[in-house]
Design a protein around this motif. Structure first.
Motif, PDB file in Angstrom:
ATOM      1  N   LYS A  76       4.503 -31.179  27.849  1.00  0.00           N
ATOM      2  CA  LYS A  76       4.334 -30.628  29.204  1.00  0.00           C
ATOM      3  C   LYS A  76       5.460 -29.660  29.533  1.00  0.00           C
ATOM      4  CE  LYS A  76       0.845 -33.262  29.557  1.00  0.00           C
ATOM      5  NZ  LYS A  76      -0.380 -32.634  29.123  1.00  0.00           N
ATOM      6  N   SER A  80       7.094 -31.364  37.127  1.00  0.00           N
ATOM      7  CA  SER A  80       6.093 -32.047  37.941  1.00  0.00           C
ATOM      8  C   SER A  80       5.043 -32.709  37.042  1.00  0.00           C
ATOM      9  CB  SER A  80       5.440 -31.026  38.880  1.00  0.00           C
ATOM     10  OG  SER A  80       4.228 -31.539  39.368  1.00  0.00           O
ATOM     11  N   GLU A  81       4.596 -31.972  36.026  1.00  0.00           N
ATOM     12  CA  GLU A  81       3.617 -32.507  35.062  1.00  0.00           C
ATOM     13  C   GLU A  81       4.214 -33.680  34.286  1.00  0.00           C
ATOM     14  OE1 GLU A  81       0.611 -30.018  32.459  1.00  0.00           O
ATOM     15  OE2 GLU A  81       2.438 -28.862  32.890  1.00  0.00           O
ATOM     16  N   LYS A  82       5.476 -33.534  33.901  1.00  0.00           N
ATOM     17  CA  LYS A  82       6.158 -34.592  33.148  1.00  0.00           C
ATOM     18  C   LYS A  82       6.214 -35.882  33.967  1.00  0.00           C
ATOM     19  CE  LYS A  82       8.867 -31.659  30.142  1.00  0.00           C
ATOM     20  NZ  LYS A  82      10.158 -31.256  29.620  1.00  0.00           N
ATOM     21  N   LYS A 181      -2.149 -40.371  40.358  1.00  0.00           N
ATOM     22  CA  LYS A 181      -2.123 -39.044  41.008  1.00  0.00           C
ATOM     23  C   LYS A 181      -1.670 -39.109  42.467  1.00  0.00           C
ATOM     24  CE  LYS A 181      -4.794 -35.961  38.130  1.00  0.00           C
ATOM     25  NZ  LYS A 181      -5.538 -36.680  37.098  1.00  0.00           N
TER      26      LYS A 181
END
Length: 195
Positions: A76, A80-82, A181
């Motif tokens: 990633k 934020s994705e991590k 999420k």
């Protein structure tokens, strides 16, 4: 190294089941041996006592947690994705192993100070991954530069941990992974750099 010996993993996996089903205090070494399909004496070739089994089990499972987390965050690009894949990974590992979830959320919370200190020591490596994601996010301008990393890490881990505990206490009645999420969104709002 003893962790590469075939019976070591067998005993660790058996301990997860026995401790989850009986509770740490009722999980006699003989029950663990029976579950592992080994003689009682064999356990003592690998572990000093039941406490050593518990700590070794946590060290072993946390090691896998860390490896898997490093693996999923490696691909990633954004912090934020991590953070999201870290939360997803945390939930999916425990979703796949209800016994392990029971042990990590309930049975590892021992009142014995020595056990607590050893567990915190193992946990430090995992928390360092959270720190790494946060520092990286600050460096890239994704996260607020005034972020208190230590406090933020405690909030992130505390949140994930509490969500899993509640899920365990509710007998895994709902989909834990589905919460990743929305939790990520809430955490992100507190971390993001304000334009």
């Amino acid at each position: 190294m003893k962790r590469n010996k075939p019976k070591y993993k067998q005993i660790i996996d058996a301990a997860v089941i026995v401790i989850a089903e009986n509770g740490y205090h009722q999980a006699q070494v003989s029950k663990i041996a029976k579950q592992a399909g080994v003689a009682d004496g064999t356990i003592y070739l690998y572990f000093k006592n039941k406490e050593d089994i518990l700590i070794s089990m946590f060290r072993e499972k946390m090691g896998l947690f860390i490896e898997k987390t490093e693996e999923v965050i490696a691909g990633k690009s954004s912090s934020s994705e991590k953070l999201l894949v870290m939360i997803e990974n945390h939930f999916s590992i425990l979703c796949d192993d209800h016994h392990l979830a029971t042990v990590t959320q309930l049975e590892l919370r021992q009142s014995n100070k020595e056990i607590r200190l050893k567990i915190n020591d193992v946990l430090k490596k995992y928390l360092k991954l959270v720190d790494m994601i946060l520092y990286e996010g600050i460096d890239r301008g994704e996260f607020d530069p005034s972020l208190d990393v230590r406090l933020t890490r405690q909030m992130i881990f505390g949140t994930i941990d509490e969500i899993v505990t509640t899920w365990v206490m509710n007998d895994h009645k709902y989909e834990l992974a589905a919460l990743a999420k929305p939790i990520h969104q809430i955490i992100l709002r507190g971390c993001q750099a304000h334009q």
